[in-house]
Design a protein around this motif. Structure first.
Motif, PDB file in Angstrom:
ATOM      1  N   MET A  85     -38.731  27.375 -23.749  1.00 21.04           N
ATOM      2  CA  MET A  85     -38.793  28.607 -22.947  1.00 21.04           C
ATOM      3  C   MET A  85     -37.931  28.547 -21.692  1.00 21.04           C
ATOM      4  N   THR A  86     -37.383  27.379 -21.361  1.00 20.34           N
ATOM      5  CA  THR A  86     -36.465  27.338 -20.215  1.00 20.34           C
ATOM      6  C   THR A  86     -35.164  28.083 -20.529  1.00 20.34           C
ATOM      7  N   ILE A  87     -34.835  28.216 -21.804  1.00 16.94           N
ATOM      8  CA  ILE A  87     -33.580  28.886 -22.175  1.00 16.94           C
ATOM      9  C   ILE A  87     -33.639  30.385 -21.880  1.00 16.94           C
ATOM     10  N   PRO A  88     -34.634  31.123 -22.427  1.00 19.38           N
ATOM     11  CA  PRO A  88     -34.707  32.551 -22.041  1.00 19.38           C
ATOM     12  C   PRO A  88     -35.025  32.721 -20.554  1.00 19.38           C
ATOM     13  N   GLY A  89     -35.768  31.777 -19.979  1.00 17.55           N
ATOM     14  CA  GLY A  89     -36.088  31.869 -18.558  1.00 17.55           C
ATOM     15  C   GLY A  89     -34.844  31.794 -17.700  1.00 17.55           C
ATOM     16  N   ALA A  90     -33.912  30.898 -18.065  1.00 15.89           N
ATOM     17  CA  ALA A  90     -32.656  30.769 -17.318  1.00 15.89           C
ATOM     18  C   ALA A  90     -31.834  32.046 -17.432  1.00 15.89           C
ATOM     19  N   TRP A  91     -31.852  32.672 -18.596  1.00 16.80           N
ATOM     20  CA  TRP A  91     -31.108  33.921 -18.782  1.00 16.80           C
ATOM     21  C   TRP A  91     -31.686  35.025 -17.889  1.00 16.80           C
ATOM     22  N   VAL A  92     -33.019  35.127 -17.862  1.00 14.23           N
ATOM     23  CA  VAL A  92     -33.672  36.127 -17.020  1.00 14.23           C
ATOM     24  C   VAL A  92     -33.324  35.894 -15.550  1.00 14.23           C
ATOM     25  N   GLY A 135     -47.904  25.898 -22.391  1.00 16.51           N
ATOM     26  CA  GLY A 135     -46.608  25.253 -22.211  1.00 16.51           C
ATOM     27  C   GLY A 135     -45.480  26.269 -22.146  1.00 16.51           C
ATOM     28  N   ALA A 136     -45.536  27.297 -23.000  1.00 18.57           N
ATOM     29  CA  ALA A 136     -44.483  28.317 -23.015  1.00 18.57           C
ATOM     30  C   ALA A 136     -44.441  29.091 -21.694  1.00 18.57           C
ATOM     31  N   VAL A 137     -45.599  29.503 -21.203  1.00 17.76           N
ATOM     32  CA  VAL A 137     -45.657  30.227 -19.927  1.00 17.76           C
ATOM     33  C   VAL A 137     -45.176  29.340 -18.789  1.00 17.76           C
ATOM     34  N   SER A 138     -45.621  28.102 -18.809  1.00 20.58           N
ATOM     35  CA  SER A 138     -45.232  27.153 -17.768  1.00 20.58           C
ATOM     36  C   SER A 138     -43.729  26.908 -17.766  1.00 20.58           C
ATOM     37  N   GLY A 139     -43.129  26.756 -18.932  1.00 18.27           N
ATOM     38  CA  GLY A 139     -41.692  26.520 -19.026  1.00 18.27           C
ATOM     39  C   GLY A 139     -40.880  27.692 -18.529  1.00 18.27           C
ATOM     40  N   PHE A 140     -41.308  28.908 -18.891  1.00 16.33           N
ATOM     41  CA  PHE A 140     -40.607  30.110 -18.432  1.00 16.33           C
ATOM     42  C   PHE A 140     -40.676  30.222 -16.913  1.00 16.33           C
ATOM     43  N   MET A 141     -41.854  29.963 -16.347  1.00 16.37           N
ATOM     44  CA  MET A 141     -42.018  30.066 -14.902  1.00 16.37           C
ATOM     45  C   MET A 141     -41.311  28.936 -14.164  1.00 16.37           C
ATOM     46  N   SER A 142     -41.157  27.807 -14.816  1.00 21.47           N
ATOM     47  CA  SER A 142     -40.476  26.683 -14.169  1.00 21.47           C
ATOM     48  C   SER A 142     -39.035  27.018 -13.844  1.00 21.47           C
ATOM     49  N   VAL A 143     -38.335  27.633 -14.796  1.00 26.68           N
ATOM     50  CA  VAL A 143     -36.912  27.901 -14.601  1.00 26.68           C
ATOM     51  C   VAL A 143     -36.656  29.189 -13.836  1.00 26.68           C
ATOM     52  N   THR A 144     -37.618  30.111 -13.848  1.00 25.70           N
ATOM     53  CA  THR A 144     -37.425  31.360 -13.114  1.00 25.70           C
ATOM     54  C   THR A 144     -37.974  31.286 -11.690  1.00 25.70           C
ATOM     55  N   ALA A 145     -39.107  30.589 -11.524  1.00 20.31           N
ATOM     56  CA  ALA A 145     -39.767  30.564 -10.218  1.00 20.31           C
ATOM     57  C   ALA A 145     -40.071  29.166  -9.713  1.00 20.31           C
ATOM     58  N   ALA A 146     -39.750  28.127 -10.496  1.00 20.53           N
ATOM     59  CA  ALA A 146     -40.047  26.736 -10.131  1.00 20.53           C
ATOM     60  C   ALA A 146     -41.541  26.507  -9.957  1.00 20.53           C
ATOM     61  N   VAL A 147     -42.363  27.302 -10.633  1.00 19.66           N
ATOM     62  CA  VAL A 147     -43.811  27.175 -10.520  1.00 19.66           C
ATOM     63  C   VAL A 147     -44.390  26.966 -11.923  1.00 19.66           C
ATOM     64  N   SER A 148     -44.408  25.733 -12.371  1.00 23.90           N
ATOM     65  CA  SER A 148     -44.880  25.430 -13.721  1.00 23.90           C
ATOM     66  C   SER A 148     -46.320  24.939 -13.734  1.00 23.90           C
ATOM     67  N   SER A 178     -38.735  19.672 -15.311  1.00 21.30           N
ATOM     68  CA  SER A 178     -37.838  19.940 -14.185  1.00 21.30           C
ATOM     69  C   SER A 178     -36.393  19.629 -14.552  1.00 21.30           C
ATOM     70  N   ILE A 179     -36.185  18.539 -15.281  1.00 20.73           N
ATOM     71  CA  ILE A 179     -34.833  18.204 -15.742  1.00 20.73           C
ATOM     72  C   ILE A 179     -34.319  19.274 -16.698  1.00 20.73           C
ATOM     73  N   ALA A 180     -35.178  19.697 -17.640  1.00 19.46           N
ATOM     74  CA  ALA A 180     -34.778  20.739 -18.595  1.00 19.46           C
ATOM     75  C   ALA A 180     -34.428  22.034 -17.866  1.00 19.46           C
ATOM     76  N   SER A 181     -35.177  22.360 -16.826  1.00 19.00           N
ATOM     77  CA  SER A 181     -34.911  23.582 -16.067  1.00 19.00           C
ATOM     78  C   SER A 181     -33.566  23.503 -15.355  1.00 19.00           C
ATOM     79  N   LEU A 182     -33.248  22.337 -14.794  1.00 19.86           N
ATOM     80  CA  LEU A 182     -31.956  22.157 -14.135  1.00 19.86           C
ATOM     81  C   LEU A 182     -30.804  22.289 -15.129  1.00 19.86           C
ATOM     82  N   ILE A 183     -30.970  21.685 -16.297  1.00 18.59           N
ATOM     83  CA  ILE A 183     -29.928  21.760 -17.332  1.00 18.59           C
ATOM     84  C   ILE A 183     -29.743  23.207 -17.788  1.00 18.59           C
ATOM     85  N   ALA A 184     -30.869  23.914 -17.998  1.00 21.39           N
ATOM     86  CA  ALA A 184     -30.802  25.303 -18.473  1.00 21.39           C
ATOM     87  C   ALA A 184     -30.074  26.201 -17.474  1.00 21.39           C
ATOM     88  N   LYS A 185     -30.200  25.876 -16.185  1.00 21.65           N
ATOM     89  CA  LYS A 185     -29.553  26.700 -15.164  1.00 21.65           C
ATOM     90  C   LYS A 185     -28.170  26.180 -14.785  1.00 21.65           C
TER      91      LYS A 185
END
Length: 247
Positions: A85-92, A135-148, A178-185
């Motif tokens: 979910m970090t992938i669509p989150g990064a796009w958003v 996990g899906a909600v947490s991953g999306f919020m991690s990359v969009t808001a850094a709040v997982s 957190s690493i996945a979120s950085l890579i996605a962005k």
């Protein structure tokens, strides 16, 4: 160095300091406490990336000490959907940008805090579906808001995951996500070297203060402090985003 730059250094350092000490005292809360304030200084895109990076560092320092006690199977069930979910989150995050993303981050922080309160009263529910959803909600919020954290904390409450085991295992979750979120962005935030130094010093000092405060502060008090600070930051960020949108 201009006044604005000095102010930015102090603001980032203060947010990092409070977030790190809160994380040490309560076990969670670094992103909840620090992200609204860091986003106000750096903007929603770089701000979230910095919170992701600092969260990676914090989790790694803890994980290095307790990795033998991690419940790897349970963590992986959460991690797989979270990373996806970090992938669509990064796009958003890249599409919204500016005040719209600031408002979205503020609302997600408040929603996450509110949902964690509501889920306290749920009967025990430990299923793969619940873990995947959290996990899906947490991953999306991690990359969009850094709040997982809130989604995972809510799952821990609903599934009756023992606090001691959860507090250890979740460090691996936060570290990888957190690493996945950085890579996605697409990498790291662009900061002046003095801002990096300020954040590093603030994190160390915050953890040291947390070490001293942890045995002295009741768990309920530290948790209430996290909620109050997080809501205050989210409301401030929301007001700032709305003001910017209205011109």
């Amino acid at each position: 160095m201009g006044t604005v730059t000095i102010g930015a250094i102090l603001a980032l350092s203060a947010a990092t300091f409070v977030g790190a000490s809160t994380q040490r005292v309560s076990g969670m809360g670094f992103a909840l406490v620090s992200s609204p304030f860091i986003v106000m200084v750096l903007g929603p895109f770089d701000g979230v990336m910095l919170v992701n990076f600092l969260g990676t560092c914090s989790s790694f320092l803890i994980l290095a000490q307790v990795f033998r006690e991690v419940e790897y199977r349970k963590v992986m069930l959460l991690l797989v959907p979270a990373v996806i979910m970090t992938i669509p989150g990064a796009w958003v995050a890249s599409q919204l940008g500016g005040p719209k993303l600031s408002i979205a981050i503020a609302l997600m922080v408040m929603l996450a805090l509110g949902s964690s309160f509501l889920l306290r009263n749920l009967k025990s529910a430990d299923s793969k579906g619940l873990a995947i959803g959290a996990g899906a909600v947490s991953g999306f919020m991690s990359v969009t808001a850094a709040v997982s954290g809130p989604a995972i904390a809510a799952y821990a409450v609903a599934s009756r995951w023992p606090q001691a085991k959860f507090a250890i295992s979740v460090q691996l979750y936060f570290f990888v996500l957190s690493i996945a979120s950085l890579i996605a962005k697409g990498g790291m935030p662009q900061l002046h070297w003095s801002q990096w130094v300020g954040c590093a010093i603030a994190m160390v000092c915050g953890i040291l203060l947390g070490n001293w405060l942890a045995p002295k502060i009741p768990h309920k008090v530290s948790r209430a402090f996290v909620v109050i600070i997080a809501f205050a930051g989210a409301l401030t960020l929301l007001a700032s985003g709305v003001r910017e949108m209205l011109g």
